[in-house]
Every structure is written in structure tokens, then in C-alpha cells.
Design an enzyme around this catalytic site. Structure first.
Site, PDB file in Angstrom:
ATOM      1  CE  LYS A  22       9.001   1.722   1.499  1.00  0.00           C
ATOM      2  NZ  LYS A  22       8.301   2.721   2.871  1.00  0.00           N
ATOM      3  CG  ASN A  23      10.146   1.805   7.181  1.00  0.00           C
ATOM      4  OD1 ASN A  23       9.429   2.374   6.354  1.00  0.00           O
ATOM      5  ND2 ASN A  23       9.723   0.670   7.714  1.00  0.00           N
ATOM      6  CB  CYS A 117       0.833   1.324   0.450  1.00  0.00           C
ATOM      7  SG  CYS A 117       2.137   0.761  -0.355  1.00  0.00           S
ATOM      8  NE  ARG A 122      -1.237   4.473   5.177  1.00  0.00           N
ATOM      9  CZ  ARG A 122       0.467   4.744   4.354  1.00  0.00           C
ATOM     10  NH1 ARG A 122       1.133   3.531   4.989  1.00  0.00           N
ATOM     11  NH2 ARG A 122       0.505   4.301   3.452  1.00  0.00           N
ATOM     12  CG  ASP A 305       5.512  -1.463   7.828  1.00  0.00           C
ATOM     13  OD1 ASP A 305       4.311  -1.216   6.999  1.00  0.00           O
ATOM     14  OD2 ASP A 305       6.866  -1.601   7.447  1.00  0.00           O
ATOM     15  NE  ARG A 398       6.184   2.954  -2.557  1.00  0.00           N
ATOM     16  CZ  ARG A 398       5.753   2.999  -1.039  1.00  0.00           C
ATOM     17  NH1 ARG A 398       4.569   2.521  -0.584  1.00  0.00           N
ATOM     18  NH2 ARG A 398       6.051   4.059  -0.240  1.00  0.00           N
TER      19      ARG A 398
END
Length: 417
Positions: A22-23, A117, A122, A305, A398
């Protein structure tokens, strides 16, 4: 609204195939906007963030056509707009990569503030610092980021804190800039290397990705090509821990074992048997788990994560453990709900969890507070006696592809209701 219903107590066994990262995907898709040609991007995870991002790219004029669920062809030669302000932009954190990509392509960008999220601040100050060092003027007005530059020129940039997002965003902005950009104190995560490899495959000149100094030599243009995204280390870690928490025996396939070293080492400390192959890890957990201490750190340290998933695993290990979160603030929002299930976890000073292991958890009604917290709730439900219902699974969708199908294939009793 859909919920996940988990009837716990089933031991997971069998094989699970890990999806693309995903990242990496949510950064490589915006990077395709810099390419003068068609990119065929393979091994994409079929998740909501990827779909939202391709929709956003289409709204800018790009052609993004899926050959199948995991392969998309992106032609950015038709992109005409530098304004990414659609509603979908505010639904994901990674939309900020559109700033670097559009700034690099057009010399200007107008992008809605990122969403995603909510687990504390952040900030994107390091992103802005990098853009300004390259010659851009950046302002924020009414939840919209404006960046404009007469010309982007390579320079030396030192990141005050190690930031994955800022490292990638500066790379995107610098790829077509004039001269060489040096990023010091760069993040070293595997998906940063993947983004650099993608750009290099398209004709960029990036050296040092995976170290703390990255050098980007600007090139006149990027051409099209074909690229396959790396496996998702966070999804892999989640299934490794799902196997462990159920006392299971699972082969986690289509992974790069070297990416999992910090996770494998900690799980071995807990008494879990870990066997590594060329592209798989075999997890066997037939005995009581042993308490240990974990601290999240930038790569190659233990990933933030995977902190919620490891925390719930530690809650079932006999003895006292600690989890220290050093990357993000306010990432223990899920703890109160776990304690309703019978865990004994106490949060100290907002960033440290003191954990006393318990032998049993009980099913409960839960609400996913963010993507990885949702994943840890799944693990808790797999362990618990009775039924667990998880609401707000939009967060889970997600980042995890077909999570209930993959778990059912391992023997879990999971359904979407």
C-alpha cells in the site's frame, strides 16, 4: 454500513499470499504523473486508497485504466490540471504526494490538505521545507496547499526529523529539477527504495535510496515503462501475528523476508518459530508466548504501522511487556476497546503501553479508529471467545485487500455483515 463479524477460537493454518505494498502504491501512482508516456504498474493492492488515488488522477486529466484488479495503465500525457481539490483527496493521507508530483511537472500545485487516519499530528513541515529549498513558494489557505515555483533547482536538504512522506515528496519534486538535489537524514523504508526504483526505471537518476543520503540528479524527462510493486511488509506482519495469536501454522507467501527482520526477531523472542525461505516466511506458534519489550523506530527498526498488531499479540503473552511508540503521538486510541475484551494494558504518558499478559479474551463490539488499529482488532477477535463485531471497517479497507477472504482461507470464521 458493513461490519466484520469474527467468531474467535479458530487456529489459523495454511497459506496466505501477500498483496502489493500500500505505502509504495500510493506514492508510485502520483509519481506516474511525472512520466511522458504510459506506465504499466503491476502488483497493485486492490484497496480503497488505490481506487481513490486513480480517481483523483483522472480528475487531473490522466488516463488510468485497470487491466485487472492489480494492474493499471497510466498515461499522464493528457494531464492538464495542477489542481487536486476533489472531495476524494481529503479521504487519504497519501494525497500529499500529488503536491510533489504536480510541482515537479507543472512548477505549481494546488492540493487539498490530506486526510486519512486520525492518530495525532502528522505535520507536513518537512515536505514544505524541501519544496521551498528547491525554489517553491508554499502557502496554506483554507485547508488547501498552494505551491508555485518559477524554476525548481537542485539543492542540499537536511530533514530535521526522519520523514518517509517528506523524503518521497522531495524526490518527486526533484526528479525533473535543474541540477542535483541531496536529501540528508532521509528515511530508509522499503517503499522509498521502491519509489526510487520506479522513477529510475522511467529514466530518473536517483542514488542512495535505502540509505540516509539520497542524491537526485535532475533529468529533462521521464519515459513510460513497466513496473511491479514490492510486497506489503505491513500486511505480511499482520498475518504473521494473526498466525501467532491463534497458535497457528501459516506460510506467508509473496514477501521479501529481509523486509520482515525486525518483526521476525521480536516474534522469535516471544517463542514463535519463524522459518524464512526465498519469498515466504513460515510461522508456527504451538506454545505459550513469552513477554518482551518493543519500541517503534524508523526502518530498519520495528514499524510503527505494526505497533497495534504487536501490542495485542503481547497482551496474550504471559508476563509483563512494554510497547514504546516513538514515531507518532496518540497512536494508542484503540487500547480502551481492547481492555473491554479483557486485555490489561495501561498507557503511560501517551506513548508507552504497559502490558500484562492474559490467557483469554472475550468477544466485543468494537469500532476501528484507524487502519492499523482496525487490524489489531481483527487479531483480538481471532483470539477471543465468542463473537466480535468491528464497525467503521472503511479504515481496514484502506489498506487490506480481501481481508475476510484471506482469513477464511486460513480457517478463520469471519464474515462481512
Amino acid at each position: 454500513m458493513s461490519k466484520l463479524c469474527i467468531r474467535g477460537g479458530k487456529r489459523l493454518t495454511g497459506d496466505v499470499v501477500i498483496s502489493g505494498a500500500k505505502n509504495a502504491a500510493v506514492a508510485i501512482l502520483p509519481a506516474a504523473l511525472l512520466v511522458d508516456g504510459t506506465c504499466e504498474i503491476e502488483n497493485l493492492p486492490y484497496i480503497n486508497d488505490v481506487i481513490l488515488l486513480t480517481d483523483a488522477m483522472k480528475s487531473l486529466g490522466a488516463i488510468a485504466e485497470f487491466e485487472d484488479k492489480h494492474t493499471v495503465n497510466v498515461d499522464a500525457t493528457t494531464v492538464y490540471s495542477y489542481c487536486a481539490t476533489d472531495e476524494c483527496i481529503g479521504k487519504m493521507r497519501a494525497s500529499y504526494y500529488l503536491i510533489g508530483a504536480l510541482l515537479g511537472r507543472f512548477g505549481k500545485a494546488k492540493v487539498a490538505m490530506p486526510g486519512g487516519c486520525n492518530f495525532g499530528k502528522r505535520p507536513i513541515d518537512q515536505h514544505i521545507k524541501g519544496f521551498e529549498a528547491l525554489g517553491a513558494t508554499v502557502t496554506i489557505q483554507e485547508d488547501t496547499i498552494y505551491a508555485v515555483a518559477d524554476k525548481l533547482v537542485g539543492t542540499h536538504i537536511y530533514l530535521d526529523v526522519v520523514s518517509v512522506g517528506a523524503t518521497i515528496n522531495i524526490m518527486l519534486a526533484a526528479v525533473l529539477a535543474e541540477g542535483t538535489t541531496t536529501i540528508e537524514n532521509a528515511a530508509k523504508e522499503p517503499h522509498i527504495v521502491d519509489v526510487a526504483n520506479f522513477l529510475n526505471m522511467m529514466g530518473a537518476s536517483i542514488k542512495g535510496a535505502g540509505t540516509d543520503v539520497i542524491r537526485v540528479k535532475g533529468v529533462p524527462k521521464l519515459q513510460g515503462g513497466k513496473y511491479s510493486i514490492i510486497p506489503d511488509q505491513i500486511e505480511a506482519g499482520t498475518y504473521m501475528m494473526a498466525a501467532a495469536i491463534t497458535g497457528g501454522d501459516v506460510y506467508v507467501r509473496n514477501i521479501i523476508p529481509e523486509h520482515m527482520e525486525s518483526v521476525s526477531l521480536k516474534m522469535r523472542e516471544m517463542g514463535v518459530e519463524i522459518e524464512e525461505g526465498d519469498d515466504y516466511i513460515h510461522v508456527a506458534a504451538g506454545k505459550d508466548l513469552i513477554a518482551t519489550n518493543v519500541k517503534t523506530l524508523p526502518h530498519p527498526g520495528f514499524p510503527t504501522d505494526l505497533q497495534p498488531q504487536m501490542t495485542v499479540l503481547l497482551s496474550t503473552a504471559m508476563g509483563k511487556s512494554t510497547m514504546l511508540e516513538s514515531v507518532f503521538e496518540n497512536r494508542f486510541q484503540y487500547i480502551e476497546q481492547l481492555n473491554h475484551m479483557g486485555t490489561k494494558i495501561n498507557v503511560v504518558n501517551g506513548n508507552k503501553a504497559e502490558i500484562e499478559g492474559v490467557s483469554h479474551l472475550k468477544g466485543s463490539d468494537l469500532i476501528a479508529t484507524d487502519l492499523r488499529a482496525g487490524a489489531c482488532m481483527i487479531l483480538a477477535g481471532l483470539k477471543a471467545d465468542g463473537e466480535t463485531y468491528i464497525d467503521d471497517i472503511k479504515y481496514i479497507d484502506r489498506g487490506y485487500e480481501s481481508v475476510e477472504d484471506k482469513l477464511r482461507a486460513l480457517g478463520a470464521d469471519v464474515s462481512r455483515v
